[in-house]
Design an enzyme around this catalytic site. Structure first.
Site, mmCIF file in Angstrom:
data_model
loop_
_atom_site.group_PDB
_atom_site.id
_atom_site.type_symbol
_atom_site.label_atom_id
_atom_site.label_comp_id
_atom_site.label_asym_id
_atom_site.label_seq_id
_atom_site.Cartn_x
_atom_site.Cartn_y
_atom_site.Cartn_z
ATOM 1 N N SER A 1 0.802 -1.224 0.000
ATOM 2 C CA SER A 1 0.000 0.000 0.000
ATOM 3 C C SER A 1 0.837 1.277 0.000
ATOM 4 O O SER A 1 0.413 2.298 -0.539
ATOM 5 C CB SER A 1 -0.948 0.011 1.204
ATOM 6 O OG SER A 1 -0.217 -0.078 2.419
ATOM 7 N N GLY B 1 -2.226 -4.200 0.730
ATOM 8 C CA GLY B 1 -2.507 -5.433 1.456
ATOM 9 C C GLY B 1 -1.551 -6.563 1.161
ATOM 10 O O GLY B 1 -1.594 -7.595 1.833
ATOM 11 N N ASN C 1 2.929 -5.808 6.134
ATOM 12 C CA ASN C 1 1.720 -6.607 6.345
ATOM 13 C C ASN C 1 2.045 -7.954 6.981
ATOM 14 O O ASN C 1 1.236 -8.505 7.733
ATOM 15 C CB ASN C 1 0.976 -6.795 5.027
ATOM 16 C CG ASN C 1 0.276 -5.517 4.588
ATOM 17 O OD1 ASN C 1 -0.475 -4.926 5.348
ATOM 18 N ND2 ASN C 1 0.545 -5.079 3.380
ATOM 19 N N ASP D 1 -4.899 7.621 9.533
ATOM 20 C CA ASP D 1 -4.650 6.279 10.067
ATOM 21 C C ASP D 1 -3.260 6.154 10.678
ATOM 22 O O ASP D 1 -2.902 5.107 11.218
ATOM 23 C CB ASP D 1 -4.857 5.204 8.988
ATOM 24 C CG ASP D 1 -3.908 5.343 7.801
ATOM 25 O OD1 ASP D 1 -3.002 6.201 7.843
ATOM 26 O OD2 ASP D 1 -4.076 4.591 6.823
ATOM 27 N N HIS E 1 -0.286 5.624 6.502
ATOM 28 C CA HIS E 1 0.025 5.897 5.102
ATOM 29 C C HIS E 1 0.313 7.377 4.882
ATOM 30 O O HIS E 1 -0.305 8.232 5.507
ATOM 31 C CB HIS E 1 -1.136 5.464 4.201
ATOM 32 C CG HIS E 1 -1.449 4.010 4.288
ATOM 33 N ND1 HIS E 1 -2.367 3.497 5.187
ATOM 34 C CD2 HIS E 1 -0.952 2.951 3.596
ATOM 35 C CE1 HIS E 1 -2.430 2.184 5.040
ATOM 36 N NE2 HIS E 1 -1.578 1.831 4.090
#
Length: 246
Positions: free
Chosen positions: A74, A111, A139, A220, A223
């Site tokens: 991502s 992801g 991840n 968040d 990112h």
């Protein structure tokens, strides 16, 4: 949280950010359905509410410039930003302005784990890129996967690229402090160990001078924003600069 913890879902996960880079970040975001379609750097893909990967119409013009592929998850795909705002887009603009003639492809999929990257590696090799920026691992860490497994996958990715005649650079990341210092220490050590093993240039922390900077991170705390991706592109440009040819 110790290394045995497995995140129930990568969709919508947010972590409280620590104040220092040592506490850094997690890679997360709504997981886009797996796709083997590479997205041109002029068409970075935000993660939509529905897990569908989209891309801008491909150009019919033949581009004979040397190929530079940004290969990752991502943070490479540009999750949460608009088309043209992922770091590979900014990197393309930087290199163009400096007179370098490279065609950059954004091969990031939100992801993705290192296993997903390994599953896609032959598609990257088939494009015969001159240089690949490899950015995976976050991840895996969020899921509490064994570091040995993550390292083995990354090792295979780098090894296969090099055997295919491609130059490789490696971009690292880290995890939130609640994953435990022992796990994080081993995770962080994975990147320099691989860089040393394969004699590749390393950017230890992709979000250097981005994480914790007002306006550079999304809500968040994971990112980069469009503004933050400009700095990420500068970080990557410094990483690859010695390998570029005019």
């Amino acid at each position: 949280m110790n290394h045995a913890r497995v995140a129930p879902s990568l969709s919508g996960i947010g972590f409280l950010a620590a104040a220092t880079l040592a506490a850094c970040l997690a890679l997360t975001g709504c997981k886009i359905a797996h796709s083997n379609t590479e997205v041109p750097a002029t068409a970075s893909t935000p993660a939509p509410a529905i897990p569908v990967q989209t891309q801008a119409p491909a150009s019919t013009a033949v581009d004979n410039r040397p190929l530079l592929i940004c290969f990752g998850d991502s943070l490479t795909a540009g999750y949460g930003t608009d088309f043209g705002e992922a770091y590979p887009d900014d990197l393309q603009r930087l290199l163009d302005a400096q007179g370098y003639h490279y065609h950059i492809i954004n091969a990031g999929i939100s992801g993705n784990t290192t296993k997903d990257g390994l599953d896609r590696i032959q598609l990257v090799i088939a494009r015969h890129p001159e240089l690949v920026v490899v950015e995976f691992g976050g991840n895996d860490g969020l899921r509490g996967l064994p570091i040995e497994q993550t390292e083995a996958n990354l090792s295979s990715i780098v090894d296969q690229l090099q055997k295919g005649g491609t130059k490789v650079v490696l971009a690292g990341i880290t995890l939130p402090p609640d994953y435990g210092q022992d796990y994080i220490k081993k995770f962080d050590a994975m990147y320099p160990a691989l860089a040393k093993q394969y004699h590749v240039r390393l950017l230890p922390f992709l979000l250097k001078d981005v994480y914790g900077v007002p306006g550079d991170m999304q809500s968040d705390a994971t990112h980069a924003t469009a503004q933050g991706n400009k700095q990420v592109a500068l970080n990557v440009e410094a990483l690859i600069h010695p390998l570029l040819k005019r």
